[in-house]
Design an enzyme around this catalytic site. Sequence first.
Site, short mmCIF file in Angstrom:
data_model
loop_
_atom_site.label_atom_id
_atom_site.label_comp_id
_atom_site.label_asym_id
_atom_site.label_seq_id
_atom_site.Cartn_x
_atom_site.Cartn_y
_atom_site.Cartn_z
NE ARG A 274 40.68 13.26 39.00
CZ ARG A 274 40.79 14.52 38.58
NH1 ARG A 274 41.52 15.38 39.27
NH2 ARG A 274 40.18 14.91 37.48
NE ARG A 289 45.06 16.76 47.84
CZ ARG A 289 45.63 17.41 46.82
NH1 ARG A 289 45.79 16.79 45.67
NH2 ARG A 289 46.02 18.66 46.95
CD GLU A 361 41.93 22.71 39.97
OE1 GLU A 361 40.97 22.49 39.19
OE2 GLU A 361 42.48 21.83 40.64
CB SER A 364 42.62 22.44 35.17
OG SER A 364 43.32 22.67 36.37
#
Length: 444
Positions: A274, A289, A361, A364
């Site tokens: 990403r 991240r 998190e 999901s």
Amino acid sequence: MIDLAFVRANLPLVEEKLRARGADPAVVLGDFAAVDRERRDAITRSETLKAQRNKLTEEIATLRRAGQDATAVTEQTRALKAELEALEAAATAADERLRTTLQTVPNLPQDDVPVGRSEHDNREEKVWGERPAFDFAPKPHWELGEALGILDFERAAKISGARFVVHYGQGARLERALANFMLDVHTGQHGYTEVLPPNMVNSKSLFGTGQLPKFAEDLFHCDDKGAYTPGELQDGDHWLIPTAEVPVTNLFRDETLDAAQLPVSYCAYTPCYRSEAGSYGKDVRGMIRQHQFQKVELVKFCRPEDSPAEHERLTRDAERILELLGLPYRRMLLCTGDMGFSSSKTYDLEVWLPGQGLYREISSCSNFEAFQARRANIRYRPAGAKKSEYLHTLNGSGLAVGRTYLAILENYQQADGTVRVPEVLVPYMNGATVIGRQSGTGRG
């Protein structure tokens, strides 16, 4: 993608759902209503002209049988034909404009999704486990990992840039152990079939799951076929996958399954890539991240009437991994303003990180209903039915391996800086019960 016929028949409801998402229907839908009126007017006018043409055709036949001149009527028919072709072209163009508009419209939230604007409006559904109590100040994972010699952010930045990490020794072993453990539980206890898909996909695959055309900047595009042009979906270009959801969901693109095959449950362990566009300055420390990380993904294909129950089941499967690892977590039901583009309902699982004093998190779990199936043309044929229908797709992380890794470091840390290995992982760690200081990393 939302069903075009549904939007036409329920435009006020669609606008209401978009507003609940925090979107302006006028911006998202554009001139949908006006274009749809143009289309309907063109079709109505076309049907009227077709009736006139049929009458003129009968009149021409009557005149010719009577031996009379039909030239004038024939000219009228030709003029009608030209106008009909123009009207049909206009209706087709309007229909295409509407479909293009719907490609960038998010899915509609289910009725039980709480209305809200941001993560602060998400609803806590469940809390599991006791947070560990320490008689020392717990450290964040980046301090623990670097002190143990198992994480190296500095050398990763040298060879690849920011937002990468190198794992050493027992740290590398822990990453591999977690992936194997997750796959074993999901395939052995939860009934998933393991899949090892490609790590590169084409534009059509990313369109099918909803990443393209809207989120191109969040992806890594390979330069083997030139720059990506919005609106052009290719078979031969390549993108690095942001999640295994993309290749696994597209396994059935343009296919029709039998109802007896459903549900289909797959799990896949892959790297994920990403660009983290728009995240400058966020989570710059540690492994939260990253541009590259590993994940075990769960993907389901099912009948529409089964998707709510399958969503709950998939979420429980992901929760079970956290419970077996003894990691405290909570389940959050995302509000309308915090949901992903393709989702109709999402649960986030958030793991407790004592070194940072917050929940993060780690999975999901989403029900997309027919949104992805419509984009990817994935159908099923109900038993005894002549026509096929769009099935429902679901997916969730089971789990993000890197975030599980850092959660273990922070929750199982000890006063001397070592980290206990969760009991279920000991067999996967070659019997090791503690992760200690690694030698041979080149760090003092």
